[in-house]
Design a protein around this motif. Structure first.
Motif, short mmCIF file in Angstrom:
data_model
loop_
_atom_site.label_atom_id
_atom_site.label_comp_id
_atom_site.label_asym_id
_atom_site.label_seq_id
_atom_site.Cartn_x
_atom_site.Cartn_y
_atom_site.Cartn_z
N TYR A 198 0.86 -1.21 0.00
CA TYR A 198 0.00 0.00 0.00
C TYR A 198 0.89 1.25 0.00
O TYR A 198 1.82 1.35 -0.78
N TYR A 199 0.57 2.21 0.89
CA TYR A 199 1.52 3.26 1.23
C TYR A 199 1.74 3.14 2.73
O TYR A 199 0.89 2.58 3.44
N PRO A 200 2.88 3.64 3.23
CA PRO A 200 3.16 3.43 4.65
C PRO A 200 2.12 4.09 5.55
O PRO A 200 1.48 5.07 5.18
N ASP B 298 -9.84 12.96 9.60
CA ASP B 298 -9.33 11.63 9.94
C ASP B 298 -8.59 11.02 8.74
O ASP B 298 -7.63 10.28 8.91
N SER B 299 -9.03 11.34 7.53
CA SER B 299 -8.50 10.61 6.37
C SER B 299 -8.56 11.46 5.11
O SER B 299 -9.31 12.44 5.04
N ALA B 300 -7.80 11.01 4.12
CA ALA B 300 -7.87 11.65 2.81
C ALA B 300 -9.25 11.47 2.21
O ALA B 300 -9.72 12.31 1.44
N SER B 301 -9.91 10.38 2.56
CA SER B 301 -11.27 10.13 2.05
C SER B 301 -12.22 11.22 2.54
O SER B 301 -13.04 11.74 1.77
N SER B 302 -12.12 11.57 3.82
CA SER B 302 -12.98 12.63 4.36
C SER B 302 -12.68 13.96 3.70
O SER B 302 -13.58 14.76 3.44
N ALA C 291 -7.02 7.65 -9.83
CA ALA C 291 -7.36 8.29 -8.55
C ALA C 291 -7.66 7.21 -7.52
O ALA C 291 -8.14 6.13 -7.86
N ASN C 292 -7.39 7.51 -6.27
CA ASN C 292 -7.65 6.55 -5.21
C ASN C 292 -9.15 6.21 -5.16
O ASN C 292 -9.99 7.04 -5.49
N SER C 293 -9.44 5.01 -4.69
CA SER C 293 -10.84 4.55 -4.63
C SER C 293 -11.72 5.47 -3.78
O SER C 293 -12.95 5.46 -3.91
N CYS C 294 -11.10 6.29 -2.92
CA CYS C 294 -11.92 7.19 -2.08
C CYS C 294 -12.56 8.29 -2.93
O CYS C 294 -13.52 8.91 -2.48
N VAL C 295 -12.05 8.52 -4.14
CA VAL C 295 -12.62 9.60 -4.96
C VAL C 295 -13.98 9.18 -5.54
O VAL C 295 -14.98 9.88 -5.33
N VAL D 58 -1.55 14.16 -6.55
CA VAL D 58 -0.11 14.35 -6.46
C VAL D 58 0.40 13.09 -5.77
O VAL D 58 0.41 12.97 -4.56
N GLY D 59 0.71 12.10 -6.61
CA GLY D 59 1.10 10.78 -6.12
C GLY D 59 -0.08 9.83 -6.13
O GLY D 59 -0.76 9.65 -5.13
N THR D 60 -0.34 9.24 -7.32
CA THR D 60 -1.44 8.27 -7.39
C THR D 60 -1.08 7.03 -6.58
O THR D 60 0.09 6.75 -6.34
N THR D 61 -2.10 6.29 -6.19
CA THR D 61 -1.85 5.12 -5.37
C THR D 61 -1.10 4.03 -6.16
O THR D 61 -0.21 3.38 -5.64
N VAL E 140 -6.72 18.76 -4.64
CA VAL E 140 -5.49 18.01 -4.88
C VAL E 140 -5.32 16.97 -3.78
O VAL E 140 -5.20 17.30 -2.61
N ASP E 141 -5.36 15.72 -4.19
CA ASP E 141 -5.17 14.61 -3.25
C ASP E 141 -3.68 14.26 -3.25
O ASP E 141 -3.18 13.64 -4.19
N ALA E 142 -2.98 14.70 -2.19
CA ALA E 142 -1.55 14.42 -2.07
C ALA E 142 -1.32 13.54 -0.84
O ALA E 142 -0.36 13.74 -0.08
N ALA E 143 -2.23 12.58 -0.67
CA ALA E 143 -2.27 11.80 0.58
C ALA E 143 -0.90 11.24 0.96
O ALA E 143 -0.46 11.37 2.10
N TYR E 144 -0.22 10.64 0.01
CA TYR E 144 1.11 10.08 0.30
C TYR E 144 2.21 11.08 -0.04
O TYR E 144 3.02 11.47 0.81
N VAL F 191 -3.02 16.07 2.69
CA VAL F 191 -1.90 15.13 2.83
C VAL F 191 -2.10 14.33 4.12
O VAL F 191 -2.51 14.89 5.15
N ASN F 192 -1.84 13.04 4.04
CA ASN F 192 -1.97 12.19 5.23
C ASN F 192 -0.67 12.23 6.03
O ASN F 192 0.32 11.60 5.62
N CYS F 193 -0.67 12.94 7.15
CA CYS F 193 0.54 12.97 7.98
C CYS F 193 0.83 11.59 8.55
O CYS F 193 1.96 11.29 8.94
N HIS F 194 -0.20 10.73 8.61
CA HIS F 194 0.04 9.38 9.14
C HIS F 194 0.71 8.47 8.11
O HIS F 194 1.07 7.35 8.44
N LYS F 195 0.85 8.94 6.89
CA LYS F 195 1.55 8.09 5.92
C LYS F 195 3.06 8.29 6.02
O LYS F 195 3.81 7.34 6.22
N TRP F 196 3.50 9.55 5.89
CA TRP F 196 4.94 9.72 5.67
C TRP F 196 5.51 10.81 6.56
O TRP F 196 6.63 11.23 6.38
C1 LIG Z 1 -3.36 8.82 -3.16
C2 LIG Z 1 -4.27 8.37 -2.05
N1 LIG Z 1 -5.39 9.06 -1.79
C3 LIG Z 1 -6.23 8.70 -0.82
C4 LIG Z 1 -5.99 7.59 -0.05
C5 LIG Z 1 -6.98 7.20 0.99
O1 LIG Z 1 -6.49 7.57 2.24
P1 LIG Z 1 -7.35 7.43 3.58
O2 LIG Z 1 -7.18 6.01 4.01
O3 LIG Z 1 -6.72 8.40 4.52
O4 LIG Z 1 -8.76 7.75 3.27
C6 LIG Z 1 -4.84 6.83 -0.27
C7 LIG Z 1 -4.54 5.66 0.55
O5 LIG Z 1 -3.50 5.07 0.47
C8 LIG Z 1 -3.97 7.23 -1.31
O6 LIG Z 1 -2.86 6.53 -1.60
#
Ligand SMILES: Cc1ncc(COP(=O)(O)O)c(C=O)c1O
Length: 495
Positions: A85-87, A150-154, A189-193, A243-246, A270-274, A299-304
């Motif tokens: 996945y991503y860290p 809580d998350s990039a999804s939110s 795009a991530n499945s959350c989109v 910015v950084g696809t999964t 802009v989804d720059a989660a990772y 950006v997900n601070c819990h990733k990197w």
């Molecule tokens: C690019 C990207 N966007 C969104 C997400 C979803 O993140 P979250 O689990 O915080 O909703 C991920 C998860 O790895 C991701 O890689």
């Protein structure tokens, strides 16, 4: 026996938790633990007590069960050979901040329910934006501001809601989407989109093609699609760029996408989660080119960024679009401070009403590492990825598909079946985790480097395991195809 503050057993329980974590991190660093457990569904449940005890038990008994049952049943996300996945990472500073926040148990849904928590969160997000070189318009000192979701999804979901509000001049609150509004992204795009698009009532997103030979959105195709939709009476409400696809950590051309969004009045998220965290290093800031025209960024601070989950930092350029869309004020939430309009009420920035004190752990991380400490962490992970990419490139029989920031994608030469088998056999070792993706019909394996406990040695060990495992997979390619060219022909997503 209950554990209460002031009671000795509370202190000793916290001390034991600290010892458990220190031992755990050391075991991971030394690779004394597997990456994944060898379990069948139901194995863990069978070892757990079958009901709540009638009378409280000593906390040390519960901790003993954590060691005996829970920890051996975990997938160890911080393990140096967890490359899937991503860290998701943490750090001692984050744990201390989180512990404190959980004991304080405040929730600042509004400034009036947590003035210090609210103002600390605003300050932390301003500081992080500056540390990442993000545009000034995201700062709370102007019209913008940040929030910890809580998350990039939110973050995507609330961006969609704000976009709908803006695109409809607020009418969306009364009339809903009426089937008129649309979200655009690529199939990378991530499945959350697509999930956010469905939840917000927009149905499936419209998928914009990628540029030939890459996984990056094609801005020209975006422009053509938006023009056609507008002519057909559809309102292009929001474009989500990555910015950084999964899949391959491809970076969408945000500047060109932003120009199209401006022309059509669409919100740009802009989804720059990772990948976003990489921007703490000035040399990586190219990834955010054009972000100064985005409406929101996350950006997900819990990733990197060494902060434990969940912790997604989201910024908006115009906080009023977001709060106007989300604001609902029943009597029980009314108070003078909110009515004055002088304060931030985070309940209007997110889906839940309550807002937990996530800022504390992030503040501890930022202060104890400092900007230079965060940069050193990112640079170290990038050097691990560069080493892995070199190892892949230099190993006959493997193809390096792409290398972008900390993500290295590779496959075995030949049929997809060979790489699929490699993945199955690697999973069976329990000593490494990589996850797959498919690009242009090619099944590839992704290795995402990010563990703060990793080293050059652990990277070499991980690759040695991949090589050894691959050696047992028959090579049914014609003899003439050896030695295999290992230089990638299409560096998908890499720059
Ligand atoms: C690019 C990207 N966007 C969104 C997400 C979803 O993140 P979250 O689990 O915080 O909703 C991920 C998860 O790895 C991701 O890689």
């Amino acid at each position: 026996m209950s554990v209460t503050p002031g009671d000795d057993s509370f202190r000793s329980a916290i001390g034991e938790v600290a010892a458990i974590l220190e031992d755990y991190w050391e075991d991971l660093r030394e690779e004394r633990l597997p990456v994944t457990p060898d379990l069948h569904p139901g194995d863990v449940r069978a070892m757990l007590p079958d009901r709540v005890p009638a009378h409280g038990e000593p906390i040390r008994d519960v901790l003993a069960d954590v060691r005996r049952v829970v920890m051996p049943g975990l997938v160890h996300w911080q393990h140096p050979s967890f490359l899937g996945y991503y860290p998701t990472q943490t750090s001692p500073a984050s744990v201390v901040g989180e512990l404190l926040a959980s004991g304080l148990a405040v929730q600042h849904m509004m400034w009036s329910t947590g003035p210090a928590a609210t103002e600390l969160e605003e300050a932390v997000l301003d500081h992080l934006a500056v540390a990442m070189g993000l545009p000034e318009r995201f700062l709370s000192t102007g019209d913008g501001g940040g929030v910890l979701q809580d998350s990039a999804s939110s973050a995507v979901l609330v961006a969609v809601v704000a976009a709908l509000y803006r695109a409809s001049d607020g009418r969306w609150r009364q009339h809903g989407t009426e089937g008129r509004y649309r979200l655009y992204c690529t199939d990378q795009a991530n499945s959350c989109v697509p999930k956010a698009s469905r939840i917000a009532g927009l149905g499936e997103p419209t998928l914009i093609p990628t540029r030939a030979g890459t996984c990056e959105m094609d801005p020209r195709a975006l422009s053509e699609q938006l023009a056609a939709d507008r002519a057909a009476g559809v309102v292009p409400a929001i474009v989500v760029a990555s910015v950084g696809t999964t899949g391959t950590c491809a970076i969408d051309p945000v500047a060109d996408i932003a120009a199209v969004c401006r022309e059509f009045g669409a919100w740009l998220h802009v989804d720059a989660a990772y990948a976003g965290s990489a921007a703490v290093c000035p040399e990586n800031r190219w990834i955010n080119e054009g972000v100064e025209h985005a409406d929101s960024y996350a950006v997900n601070c819990h990733k990197w960024l060494l902060t434990g989950p969940p912790c997604d930092a989201m910024w908006v350029a115009d906080r009023h679009s977001l709060t106007a869309a989300m604001d609902i004020r029943p009597d029980f939430l009314r108070n003078q401070a909110s009515d004055s309009g002088d304060v931030t009420d985070f309940r209007d920035w997110q889906v839940p009403l309550m807002h937990p004190f996530r800022a504390l752990k992030l503040w501890f991380v930022l202060r104890t590492h400092g900007v230079e400490g965060l940069r050193a962490h990112i640079r170290e992970q990038l050097s691990h990825a560069a080493l892995l990419a070199d190892l892949v490139r230099d190993t006959p029989g493997f193809e390096l598909i792409s290398h972008s920031l900390g993500l290295v994608c590779f496959r075995l030469a030949g049929d997809n079946a060979r790489t699929e088998r490699l993945r199955t056999e690697l999973d069976a070792t329990h000593r490494i985790l990589v996850t797959p993706t498919t690009v242009d019909g090619r099944y590839i394996l992704r290795a995402a480097l990010g563990s703060r406990l990793a080293s050059q040695t652990s990277v070499r060990n991980a690759w040695a395991l991949v090589r050894e495992t691959a050696a047992s997979i028959p090579d049914d390619r014609p003899a003439s195809s050896d030695p295999t060219p290992t230089t990638p022909t299409t560096p998908v997503g890499a720059r």
